[in-house]
Motif scaffolding. Structure first.
Motif, short mmCIF file in Angstrom:
data_model
loop_
_atom_site.label_atom_id
_atom_site.label_comp_id
_atom_site.label_asym_id
_atom_site.label_seq_id
_atom_site.Cartn_x
_atom_site.Cartn_y
_atom_site.Cartn_z
N ALA A 211 -31.83 78.69 84.66
CA ALA A 211 -32.20 79.44 85.87
C ALA A 211 -32.42 78.50 87.05
O ALA A 211 -31.96 78.77 88.17
CB ALA A 211 -33.46 80.27 85.61
N ALA B 212 -29.88 78.22 90.27
CA ALA B 212 -30.46 78.56 91.57
C ALA B 212 -29.92 77.66 92.68
O ALA B 212 -29.99 78.02 93.86
CB ALA B 212 -31.99 78.44 91.51
N ARG B 213 -29.35 76.53 92.30
CA ARG B 213 -28.80 75.61 93.31
C ARG B 213 -27.36 75.97 93.69
O ARG B 213 -26.80 75.36 94.61
CB ARG B 213 -28.86 74.17 92.79
N GLN C 284 -30.43 85.36 92.99
CA GLN C 284 -31.60 84.49 92.95
C GLN C 284 -32.87 85.28 92.65
O GLN C 284 -33.75 84.80 91.91
CB GLN C 284 -31.74 83.74 94.28
N ARG D 229 -33.14 85.67 89.01
CA ARG D 229 -33.60 84.44 88.35
C ARG D 229 -35.11 84.26 88.54
O ARG D 229 -35.81 83.83 87.61
CB ARG D 229 -32.85 83.23 88.90
N CYS D 230 -35.60 84.58 89.71
CA CYS D 230 -37.04 84.46 89.96
C CYS D 230 -37.82 85.41 89.05
O CYS D 230 -38.89 85.04 88.53
CB CYS D 230 -37.35 84.75 91.43
#
Length: 225
Positions: free
Chosen positions: A189, A193-194, A209, A212-213
């Motif tokens: 994750a 995220a990058r 994103q 993922r958070c």
């Protein structure tokens, strides 16, 4: 697998609601277009875009790029570039450039594609099977989990994992060492995220994103148990 439904369903599974939404979209905009059973395949969707471009059907092309290509395929291109074998990378880079160029030329809408607005929401897993489903389903976790990543995590933790498909191997990892499975998901994750999907797809990138958070919040809760 290069199908919208693989990325946008719980399980994940091929077909289901994303495929039907794509079929309904194509029936509304191009009623005479023959469609395969699984009409959400990337190759078919790109062929439709190419035909629309050749035919100067710009209004349809704009809707098609945003509704059928933007939700998943910029993300898929980044994943193929990151995890695919070397021979995939030029193709993945070309796919990303092509999608971004189309979106810039056509102009991107300010609302999320319907596929993402209608996507199922993640929930804290109540049991092992729900945890496996959460982690394997990109639509729930925001993460693309590959079989090679599962096997590498098992080797790093010196855990004997039974070889098989993704689900079989990941369930084996969860059963052998749940914390190793959670660490793997956290690491992926944060790494994914990058990924940047290109300026035209900013709100799509933010949607992934946010998933993922939410996954990281769920992992925090699970690790405290």
């Amino acid at each position: 697998p290069p199908y919208l439904s693989f990325f946008l369903t719980k399980g994940p599974v091929l077909g289901g609601e994303p495929t039907e939404r794509t079929r309904e979209f194509l029936a509304a905009y191009a009623p005479d277009l023959p469609t395969p059973v699984l009409c959400d395949h990337l190759g078919f969707l790109l062929a439709v875009a190419a035909a629309a471009l050749d035919g100067e059907a710009i209004a349809f092309l704009r809707a098609h790029v945003w509704e059928q290509l933007a939700p998943v395929w910029p993300l898929y291109a980044r994943a193929a570039d990151t995890y695919g074998p070397p021979e995939y990378r030029p193709w993945a880079e070309q796919l990303a450039r092509t999608l971004e160029a189309l979106a810039v030329e056509l102009g991107e809408p300010t609302t999320l594609p319907l596929h993402l607005r209608a996507a199922p929401a993640p929930e804290p897993p109540e049991d092992e099977e729900r945890l496996v489903e959460l982690c394997l389903s990109p639509v729930l976790s925001g993460v693309i989990l590959t079989r090679s990543a599962i096997l590498a995590a098992s080797q790093d933790s010196q855990i004997p994992v039974r070889y098989g498909g993704r689900r079989f191997s990941f369930r084996s990892l969860v059963q052998a060492d749940p914390r190793a499975a959670l660490r793997l998901m956290r690491r992926l994750a944060l790494a994914q995220a990058r990924w940047r999907l290109g300026e035209p797809f900013a709100i799509v990138e933010q949607w992934w994103q946010d998933r993922r958070c939410e996954l990281l919040r769920i992992l925090d809760d699970l690790e405290q148990r």
